[in-house]
Design a protein around this motif. Structure first.
Motif, short mmCIF file in Angstrom:
data_model
loop_
_atom_site.label_atom_id
_atom_site.label_comp_id
_atom_site.label_asym_id
_atom_site.label_seq_id
_atom_site.Cartn_x
_atom_site.Cartn_y
_atom_site.Cartn_z
N GLN A 21 37.10 11.29 56.76
CA GLN A 21 37.55 10.89 55.43
C GLN A 21 36.67 11.51 54.35
N ILE A 22 35.36 11.54 54.58
CA ILE A 22 34.44 12.13 53.61
C ILE A 22 34.68 13.63 53.47
N GLU A 23 34.88 14.30 54.61
CA GLU A 23 35.10 15.74 54.55
C GLU A 23 36.45 16.06 53.93
N ALA A 24 37.46 15.24 54.21
CA ALA A 24 38.77 15.45 53.58
C ALA A 24 38.67 15.28 52.07
N ALA A 25 37.91 14.27 51.63
CA ALA A 25 37.73 14.05 50.19
C ALA A 25 36.98 15.21 49.55
N ALA A 26 36.03 15.78 50.29
CA ALA A 26 35.28 16.93 49.77
C ALA A 26 36.22 18.11 49.54
N LEU A 27 37.12 18.35 50.47
CA LEU A 27 38.06 19.46 50.32
C LEU A 27 39.05 19.20 49.19
N THR A 28 39.54 17.97 49.11
CA THR A 28 40.48 17.63 48.04
C THR A 28 39.84 17.82 46.68
N GLY A 29 38.55 17.53 46.59
CA GLY A 29 37.85 17.68 45.31
C GLY A 29 37.62 19.11 44.88
N LEU A 30 37.72 20.06 45.81
CA LEU A 30 37.51 21.47 45.45
C LEU A 30 38.64 22.02 44.59
N GLY A 31 39.86 21.64 44.89
CA GLY A 31 41.03 22.23 44.24
C GLY A 31 40.99 22.21 42.73
N PRO A 32 40.78 21.04 42.12
CA PRO A 32 40.79 20.99 40.66
C PRO A 32 39.68 21.82 40.01
N ARG A 33 38.63 22.15 40.78
CA ARG A 33 37.53 22.91 40.20
C ARG A 33 37.73 24.42 40.29
N LEU A 34 38.80 24.84 40.95
CA LEU A 34 39.09 26.27 41.01
C LEU A 34 39.73 26.69 39.69
N GLY A 35 39.15 27.67 39.07
CA GLY A 35 39.68 28.11 37.77
C GLY A 35 39.22 29.50 37.43
N GLU A 36 38.68 29.68 36.23
CA GLU A 36 38.29 31.01 35.75
C GLU A 36 37.24 31.66 36.63
N ALA A 37 36.28 30.86 37.10
CA ALA A 37 35.21 31.43 37.92
C ALA A 37 35.78 31.97 39.23
N PHE A 38 36.70 31.23 39.84
CA PHE A 38 37.29 31.69 41.10
C PHE A 38 38.09 32.97 40.87
N ALA A 39 38.90 32.99 39.80
CA ALA A 39 39.67 34.19 39.49
C ALA A 39 38.75 35.38 39.22
N ALA A 40 37.63 35.12 38.55
CA ALA A 40 36.66 36.20 38.28
C ALA A 40 36.06 36.73 39.58
N ALA A 41 35.82 35.82 40.54
CA ALA A 41 35.28 36.25 41.83
C ALA A 41 36.27 37.14 42.56
N VAL A 42 37.54 36.75 42.54
CA VAL A 42 38.57 37.57 43.18
C VAL A 42 38.65 38.94 42.53
N GLN A 43 38.63 38.97 41.19
CA GLN A 43 38.69 40.24 40.47
C GLN A 43 37.48 41.12 40.78
N ALA A 44 36.31 40.50 40.88
CA ALA A 44 35.09 41.27 41.16
C ALA A 44 35.16 41.92 42.53
N THR A 74 31.52 22.21 55.23
CA THR A 74 32.98 22.25 55.31
C THR A 74 33.56 22.77 54.01
N ALA A 75 33.00 22.33 52.87
CA ALA A 75 33.46 22.80 51.56
C ALA A 75 33.22 24.30 51.41
N GLN A 76 32.06 24.76 51.86
CA GLN A 76 31.76 26.21 51.79
C GLN A 76 32.75 27.00 52.62
N MET A 77 33.01 26.51 53.83
CA MET A 77 33.93 27.21 54.72
C MET A 77 35.32 27.30 54.11
N ALA A 78 35.79 26.18 53.56
CA ALA A 78 37.13 26.14 52.97
C ALA A 78 37.20 27.03 51.73
N LEU A 79 36.15 27.02 50.92
CA LEU A 79 36.13 27.85 49.72
C LEU A 79 36.11 29.33 50.10
#
Length: 329
Positions: free
Chosen positions: A21-44, A165-170
């Protein structure tokens, strides 16, 4: 004598459920934080003419090795560089054309932070994956990916569990975003996995496996039944392929057909190949995928398909045993 407390099965299951449950919550919490920084990483990474050098110590290092492997197998060349070894020569593996992906939940790994100033002087883009936005790693980085978790799954809140787990999923999210941006296809994946099941399915063609030439049991429509049976026995495919003078396929006779004729009590010696054959047998092209041959056999409930050219001239035959030996099925 053991000092271990008495085993409590119910508590073990409860702790395991809490961890999930804790690990599932950790993964669920990653989604809303993906934004400009993630897009910049992909572009880089897309703009990088070199490779992605992934770095991390301890458990983050183990995750980093997996991320590097996933990137490499999905169209983004990557390698893992151990931060401690980097300080003793391995930093030469990183060039100005590369991008560095540095993993540290705390962002304060001594071995990793020791090489960050050198990497900055080299001019490489540093993408940090860290749980602390104010850490040393984050301050040195060009782009920061937030991998913070509220708590670890470890009951002591110490062992890296939810954070890794969060690092792996990210890392997986980064890999698949890059895969999509590159237009990476299943065929491309297969080329980097030639020894895997998918590679065999997508890279193996009918012409790679088919029997041809003298290995084929060929007869003409006028061939006497007994002679046809000798040809079948000699070639060991369990069929006789009936062709005309120009080697165009006319029909096929199988072991199953023979059993049915015997059951009917017919005088087989008086028959010819043309009288007992099945006309219009299943055929396919030599450049078709072997996996397509397997699908055709399954759908038609047959064990062999003839291979022909555009003019229906016989080129070969592929059987279910050929596909099994090649591990296509």
């Amino acid at each position: 004598m053991s000092n271990l407390p008495q085993f409590d099965a119910a508590r073990a299951v409860q702790i395991a459920q809490q961890a999930l449950q804790i690990e599932a919550a950790a993964l669920t919490g990653l989604g809303p934080r993906l934004g400009e920084a993630f897009a910049a990483a992909v572009q880089a990474v897309l703009a990088c003419s070199g490779r992605v050098a992934v770095m991390g110590m301890g458990k983050s290092g183990h995750v980093g090795r997996k991320i590097a492997a996933t990137l490499s197998s999905t169209g983004t060349p990557a390698l893992f560089v151990h931060p401690a070894e980097a300080s003793h020569g391995d930093l030469g593996m990183v060039t100005q054309q590369d991008v560095v992906l540095a993993l540290s939940n705390s962002g304060e790994s001594d071995e990793l932070n020791a090489v960050l100033p050198v990497l900055k002087r080299l001019g490489v883009v540093i993408i940090a994956m860290t749980g602390r936005a104010e850490s040393s790693l984050a301050r040195h980085a060009s782009i920061v990916l937030d991998s913070a978790v509220a708590e670890e799954a470890c009951p002591l809140n110490l062992a890296p569990t939810a954070s890794t787990t969060a690092q792996m999923a990210l890392g997986d999210a980064l890999a698949v975003a890059l895969l999509d941006a590159r237009g990476f296809r299943a065929e491309d994946f297969a080329r980097s996995h030639p020894g895997g099941a998918l590679g065999r399915k997508l890279l193996t063609h009918v012409h790679d496996l088919m029997r041809s030439g003298e290995a084929l049991p060929r007869v003409s429509p006028a061939t006497p039944f007994t002679e046809m049976m000798r040809e079948m026995s000699a070639k060991g495919l369990g069929v006789a392929i009936v062709v005309d003078a120009e080697d165009r396929v006319q029909g096929i006779f199988t072991d199953g057909d023979l059993r049915r004729l015997v059951e009917k009590g017919q005088d087989l010696r008086a028959l010819s190949a043309g009288e007992v054959m099945h006309a219009n047998p299943r055929t396919m092209r030599a450049d078709a995928l072997a996996a397509d041959a397997a699908s055709l056999m399954e759908a038609a409930r047959i064990t062999l398909v003839l291979v022909v050219d555009a003019g229906q001239q016989l080129l070969g035959a592929i059987s279910i045993n050929d596909l099994m030996r090649a591990k296509v099925i």
